[in-house]
Design a protein around this motif. Sequence first.
Motif, PDB file in Angstrom:
ATOM      1  N   ALA A  80       0.776  -1.091  -0.029  1.00 53.19           N
ATOM      2  CA  ALA A  80      -0.081   0.159  -0.002  1.00 53.19           C
ATOM      3  C   ALA A  80       0.690   1.355   0.097  1.00 53.19           C
ATOM      4  O   ALA A  80       0.566   2.223  -0.662  1.00 53.19           O
ATOM      5  CB  ALA A  80      -0.974  -0.094   1.368  1.00 53.19           C
ATOM      6  N   THR A  81       2.011   1.395   0.749  1.00 48.10           N
ATOM      7  CA  THR A  81       2.886   2.132   0.716  1.00 48.10           C
ATOM      8  C   THR A  81       3.491   2.610  -0.554  1.00 48.10           C
ATOM      9  O   THR A  81       3.725   3.944  -1.186  1.00 48.10           O
ATOM     10  CB  THR A  81       3.902   2.209   1.843  1.00 48.10           C
ATOM     11  N   ARG A  82       3.848   1.501  -0.970  1.00 51.18           N
ATOM     12  CA  ARG A  82       4.500   1.827  -2.360  1.00 51.18           C
ATOM     13  C   ARG A  82       3.449   2.261  -3.440  1.00 51.18           C
ATOM     14  O   ARG A  82       4.161   3.138  -4.500  1.00 51.18           O
ATOM     15  CB  ARG A  82       5.200   0.401  -2.884  1.00 51.18           C
ATOM     16  N   GLN A  83       2.238   1.855  -3.545  1.00 52.64           N
ATOM     17  CA  GLN A  83       1.405   2.380  -4.354  1.00 52.64           C
ATOM     18  C   GLN A  83       1.159   3.900  -4.233  1.00 52.64           C
ATOM     19  O   GLN A  83       1.078   4.764  -5.143  1.00 52.64           O
ATOM     20  CB  GLN A  83      -0.020   1.521  -4.310  1.00 52.64           C
ATOM     21  N   VAL A  84       0.982   4.342  -2.988  1.00 52.38           N
ATOM     22  CA  VAL A  84       0.749   5.740  -2.735  1.00 52.38           C
ATOM     23  C   VAL A  84       2.033   6.378  -3.278  1.00 52.38           C
ATOM     24  O   VAL A  84       1.886   7.605  -3.796  1.00 52.38           O
ATOM     25  CB  VAL A  84       0.508   6.005  -1.275  1.00 52.38           C
TER      26      VAL A  84
END
Length: 257
Positions: A80-84
């Motif tokens: 999720a952090t990578r996508q953001v």
Amino acid sequence: MDAIGVVIALVMLFLVVAGVMAVVGTVKAAKAVAAKVEKHEAHARRTVENAALRAKTFTKPGSQGQLAAVRLSLRTSLDATRQVLEAGLAEDGQLAESLQLLARLDAHAAELDREMRILEREPDSTRLAAKLPELRERAGRITHSAETMRWAAQDRMRRFADDDLARLGRECENEAGALRHWDRVGGEDGQDTTPGTGGAADTGRAARAARPDEQPKGLTGGNRLRAEDVLGLGEPLNRLADRLRKPNTGGANTGGA
């Protein structure tokens, strides 16, 4: 013959260069395709692994299910952090540093995930239960760091969006005010050029032009003026004519005497 040899050599050199460029382009294209395929393959493999871990959290009781839940939580947080961060990188270059930190977190998470994967095959449930608090604590530290960056990036993007929206709102209000400012003074003559009311003067002039009987009288009007009236000599000439018309009594008396 020498010229023909030079031309042939140039043609061969051109063919060699074209062949080398074609080979280099093909290699680059193949590498790009391979990288894309590898990326999609890794994404598909990770998706399958996450689905398997999610299934283990429900099907395996005890420490095995808890370990699968820790692995799934760690993977989900990092993904999720990578996508953001990747989504906001195009508009905010500062997120590149956050992606570098996330890559370092990924390395620690991958090492921890390998360790937990090995423990999944541990037949001694007691040892697994003893190691689980430590593994959960390490995973929580990595997850907290990833979530902190993700939340900060989300707040940053929302702040930028709010600032841009506020600036756009002010520009729209200024434009609306400019569109409502239809009372404009014409120039030095002070004529009103308002779209709905500026034609009042023109309407009055047109109405007077439509009534020729009310035109101002002048030199070319219906009552023509005399030249002496125009020159201001009318009254003196009248008095002179009156004196000439009077009989000259004084001269007659003189002659009789």
